[in-house]
Design a protein around this motif. Sequence first.
Motif, PDB file in Angstrom:
ATOM      1  N   ARG A  95      36.959  45.383  50.765  1.00 16.66           N
ATOM      2  CA  ARG A  95      37.471  44.797  51.973  1.00 16.66           C
ATOM      3  C   ARG A  95      38.644  45.766  52.283  1.00 16.66           C
ATOM      4  O   ARG A  95      39.264  46.257  51.819  1.00 16.66           O
ATOM      5  N   TYR A 106      41.262  46.686  49.771  1.00 11.44           N
ATOM      6  CA  TYR A 106      41.137  45.787  48.529  1.00 11.44           C
ATOM      7  C   TYR A 106      40.059  46.309  47.698  1.00 11.44           C
ATOM      8  O   TYR A 106      39.071  46.774  48.380  1.00 11.44           O
ATOM      9  N   ALA A 110      40.444  42.665  40.872  1.00 15.87           N
ATOM     10  CA  ALA A 110      41.750  42.271  41.109  1.00 15.87           C
ATOM     11  C   ALA A 110      42.843  43.272  40.305  1.00 15.87           C
ATOM     12  O   ALA A 110      42.363  43.614  39.274  1.00 15.87           O
ATOM     13  N   CYS A 111      43.891  43.419  41.201  1.00 18.19           N
ATOM     14  CA  CYS A 111      44.947  44.276  40.394  1.00 18.19           C
ATOM     15  C   CYS A 111      46.256  43.777  40.886  1.00 18.19           C
ATOM     16  O   CYS A 111      46.622  43.389  42.093  1.00 18.19           O
ATOM     17  N   THR A 112      47.251  43.613  39.833  1.00 18.42           N
ATOM     18  CA  THR A 112      48.722  43.229  40.091  1.00 18.42           C
ATOM     19  C   THR A 112      49.105  43.947  41.323  1.00 18.42           C
ATOM     20  O   THR A 112      49.214  45.267  41.438  1.00 18.42           O
ATOM     21  N   ALA A 114      48.038  44.419  44.123  1.00 16.75           N
ATOM     22  CA  ALA A 114      46.969  45.322  44.962  1.00 16.75           C
ATOM     23  C   ALA A 114      47.436  46.796  44.955  1.00 16.75           C
ATOM     24  O   ALA A 114      47.338  47.350  46.022  1.00 16.75           O
ATOM     25  N   TYR A 116      46.342  49.144  42.571  1.00 16.94           N
ATOM     26  CA  TYR A 116      45.244  49.856  42.215  1.00 16.94           C
ATOM     27  C   TYR A 116      45.654  51.130  41.485  1.00 16.94           C
ATOM     28  O   TYR A 116      45.239  52.207  41.957  1.00 16.94           O
ATOM     29  N   TRP A 196      46.188  44.712  31.825  1.00 15.09           N
ATOM     30  CA  TRP A 196      45.749  43.541  32.529  1.00 15.09           C
ATOM     31  C   TRP A 196      44.830  44.132  33.669  1.00 15.09           C
ATOM     32  O   TRP A 196      43.748  43.660  33.869  1.00 15.09           O
ATOM     33  N   ASP A 197      45.019  45.372  34.337  1.00 11.74           N
ATOM     34  CA  ASP A 197      44.554  45.737  35.487  1.00 11.74           C
ATOM     35  C   ASP A 197      43.253  46.417  35.075  1.00 11.74           C
ATOM     36  O   ASP A 197      42.300  46.498  36.006  1.00 11.74           O
ATOM     37  N   ARG A 336      34.642  37.822  45.754  1.00 11.36           N
ATOM     38  CA  ARG A 336      35.837  37.401  45.021  1.00 11.36           C
ATOM     39  C   ARG A 336      36.923  37.882  45.840  1.00 11.36           C
ATOM     40  O   ARG A 336      36.979  38.904  46.556  1.00 11.36           O
ATOM     41  N   GLY A 337      37.857  37.098  45.887  1.00 13.89           N
ATOM     42  CA  GLY A 337      39.386  37.452  46.355  1.00 13.89           C
ATOM     43  C   GLY A 337      40.441  36.407  45.743  1.00 13.89           C
ATOM     44  O   GLY A 337      39.992  35.198  45.552  1.00 13.89           O
ATOM     45  N   SER A 338      41.668  36.683  45.883  1.00 14.76           N
ATOM     46  CA  SER A 338      42.735  35.949  45.532  1.00 14.76           C
ATOM     47  C   SER A 338      42.957  35.096  46.524  1.00 14.76           C
ATOM     48  O   SER A 338      43.068  35.283  47.690  1.00 14.76           O
ATOM     49  N   ARG A 340      45.841  31.730  48.042  1.00 12.33           N
ATOM     50  CA  ARG A 340      46.584  30.791  47.810  1.00 12.33           C
ATOM     51  C   ARG A 340      46.428  29.266  48.262  1.00 12.33           C
ATOM     52  O   ARG A 340      47.193  28.499  48.408  1.00 12.33           O
TER      53      ARG A 340
HETATM   54  C1  LIG Z   1      46.741  40.234  36.041  1.00 13.67           C
HETATM   55  C2  LIG Z   1      47.247  39.632  37.275  1.00 13.67           C
HETATM   56  C3  LIG Z   1      48.174  39.089  37.526  1.00 13.67           C
HETATM   57  C4  LIG Z   1      48.527  38.486  38.812  1.00 13.67           C
HETATM   58  N1  LIG Z   1      49.569  37.846  39.060  1.00 13.67           N
HETATM   59  C5  LIG Z   1      49.804  37.417  40.439  1.00 13.67           C
HETATM   60  C6  LIG Z   1      50.861  36.435  40.558  1.00 13.67           C
HETATM   61  O1  LIG Z   1      51.905  36.454  39.824  1.00 13.67           O
HETATM   62  N2  LIG Z   1      51.199  36.234  41.937  1.00 13.67           N
HETATM   63  C7  LIG Z   1      50.223  36.367  42.817  1.00 13.67           C
HETATM   64  O2  LIG Z   1      50.444  35.975  43.943  1.00 13.67           O
HETATM   65  N3  LIG Z   1      49.180  37.139  42.690  1.00 13.67           N
HETATM   66  C8  LIG Z   1      49.101  37.470  41.451  1.00 13.67           C
HETATM   67  N4  LIG Z   1      47.791  38.455  41.236  1.00 13.67           N
HETATM   68  C9  LIG Z   1      46.880  38.312  42.257  1.00 13.67           C
HETATM   69  C10 LIG Z   1      46.919  39.898  42.992  1.00 13.67           C
HETATM   70  O3  LIG Z   1      47.930  40.046  43.803  1.00 13.67           O
HETATM   71  C11 LIG Z   1      45.671  40.258  43.904  1.00 13.67           C
HETATM   72  O4  LIG Z   1      44.615  40.303  42.910  1.00 13.67           O
HETATM   73  C12 LIG Z   1      45.648  41.490  44.578  1.00 13.67           C
HETATM   74  O5  LIG Z   1      46.710  41.274  45.593  1.00 13.67           O
HETATM   75  C13 LIG Z   1      44.400  41.879  45.100  1.00 13.67           C
HETATM   76  O6  LIG Z   1      43.694  40.911  45.862  1.00 13.67           O
HETATM   77  P1  LIG Z   1      42.280  40.353  45.476  1.00 13.67           P
HETATM   78  O7  LIG Z   1      42.445  39.727  44.120  1.00 13.67           O
HETATM   79  O8  LIG Z   1      42.271  39.361  46.722  1.00 13.67           O
HETATM   80  O9  LIG Z   1      41.267  41.309  45.359  1.00 13.67           O
HETATM   81  C14 LIG Z   1      47.541  38.658  39.944  1.00 13.67           C
HETATM   82  C15 LIG Z   1      46.433  39.716  39.593  1.00 13.67           C
HETATM   83  C16 LIG Z   1      46.331  40.267  38.432  1.00 13.67           C
HETATM   84  C17 LIG Z   1      44.960  41.098  38.021  1.00 13.67           C
END
Ligand SMILES: Cc1cc2nc3c(=O)[nH]c(=O)nc-3n(C[C@H](O)[C@H](O)[C@H](O)COP(=O)(O)O)c2cc1C
Length: 407
Positions: A95, A106, A110-112, A114, A116, A196-197, A336-338, A340
């Motif tokens: 994305r 993206y 997922a990666c802490t 974003a 990567y 983690w990542d 998939r996507g994170s 809130r």
């Molecule tokens: C191990 C791990 C820990 C994460 N911790 C947080 C967090 O504490 N707060 C948060 O808002 N997002 C957290 N994220 C989400 C990442 O910000 C998100 O995966 C990244 O922005 C990429 O977006 P996507 O998951 O939509 O692809 C975490 C992701 C991973 C892999």
Amino acid sequence: MSNGDGSAVRSYHDRTKHSPASVRASRHALDWANQPLAFKIYETLEPIALPRELPPIDVPALEVIARVESSTANECVPDLPTLTQLLYYSAGITRRITHPGGEIYYRAAACTGALYHIDLYLVCGDLPALAAGVYHFGPQDRALRRLRPGDHRRTLIEATGDEAATAAAPVILVCASTYWRNAWKYQARAYRHCFWDAGTLLANLLAVAAARTVPARVVAGFVDRAVERLLDLDPGREAAIALVPLGHTRDRPGPAPDAPPLGLQTVPLSAHEVDYPAICAAHLASSLETPEQVRAWHGQTPRPVAPAPTGPLTPLTPLLGATAPRDAIDRVILRRGSTREFGRVPIGLAAFATTLERATRGVPADFLDPPGASLNDLYLIVNAVDGLRAGAYVFHRERAALELLQE
Ligand SMILES: Cc1cc2nc3c(=O)[nH]c(=O)nc-3n(C[C@H](O)[C@H](O)[C@H](O)COP(=O)(O)O)c2cc1C
């Protein structure tokens, strides 16, 4: 210093983990003008384009996220479309989102932050449509770049102390981190983030490998410097995190060619980089230095016996077979996507049970023996699951049940 009793790494963990006090006291602010590039781009190597059109993978995600063992009865040498699927659904760009400050690319996993910082490399013998070599995968143009010609698998096999899956693999994938790409935000804690990542990425990789019936296994025990030298990683800034042997062949590689330092030019990540010495110190303190050390490190995974439950138990009955959702793994990865924002409806108990059962079957890895062994206990805070009282629970995997600890 090398991998010993673990006290140096435990101390690193204690010094870098968050607490309410450390979060309040932190003066770290993000230096947006110095934000690192999220890609490692070799400036002087020719890109080898990978197929853009990928055949659909018509295998349900719920089936393939739970494979613990691979069949090695047959020869399996991945072809280029299969390797592309493995790379793309683990580390590819899925994305693009434009915002006032620029664009975020993206990725599949997922990666802490974003950020990567994990790159993928392939070390292979001659494959259909790919000559033997050491390659780097560039997600920015979905291309491989060859760092070294020739079959260097023997170097990795020796580095793993002759680990069986690595010795039989036509292709060995390596995950490596460039710390600064994550440390820009997370400072010295970035070494923890490497695992983690890499973990999110490996979860995708193992699932796609299972869907394509490619044997795959995470190998975390190896002579770190030997692997890093082969990939020409910069020891102060980068580290190899995990290997994944892919496929199975009876052919064994001959001696590896010489692998002198390459000093290849890459696009600078940002105007300047900040060094966090605790990262390198933690890596050195947890590195293995000889194949003998690697062999000694292999062994039975500790299996502490879980205390017998004393609270009320809720049995879990997952949806399996015909009743389980059949969404294909590639569609699920792309979807998939994170978020809130959450749906304001409860989760059904059967869906919840399925999630727990599928996610805890085990991971094929050299540090999880016998297959299915786990190093994790799951504790859950349940707010809205149909048929479960809100409260804190512990998951008893062997009993397929949740024990209520506190309402
Ligand atoms: C191990 C791990 C820990 C994460 N911790 C947080 C967090 O504490 N707060 C948060 O808002 N997002 C957290 N994220 C989400 C990442 O910000 C998100 O995966 C990244 O922005 C990429 O977006 P996507 O998951 O939509 O692809 C975490 C992701 C991973 C892999």
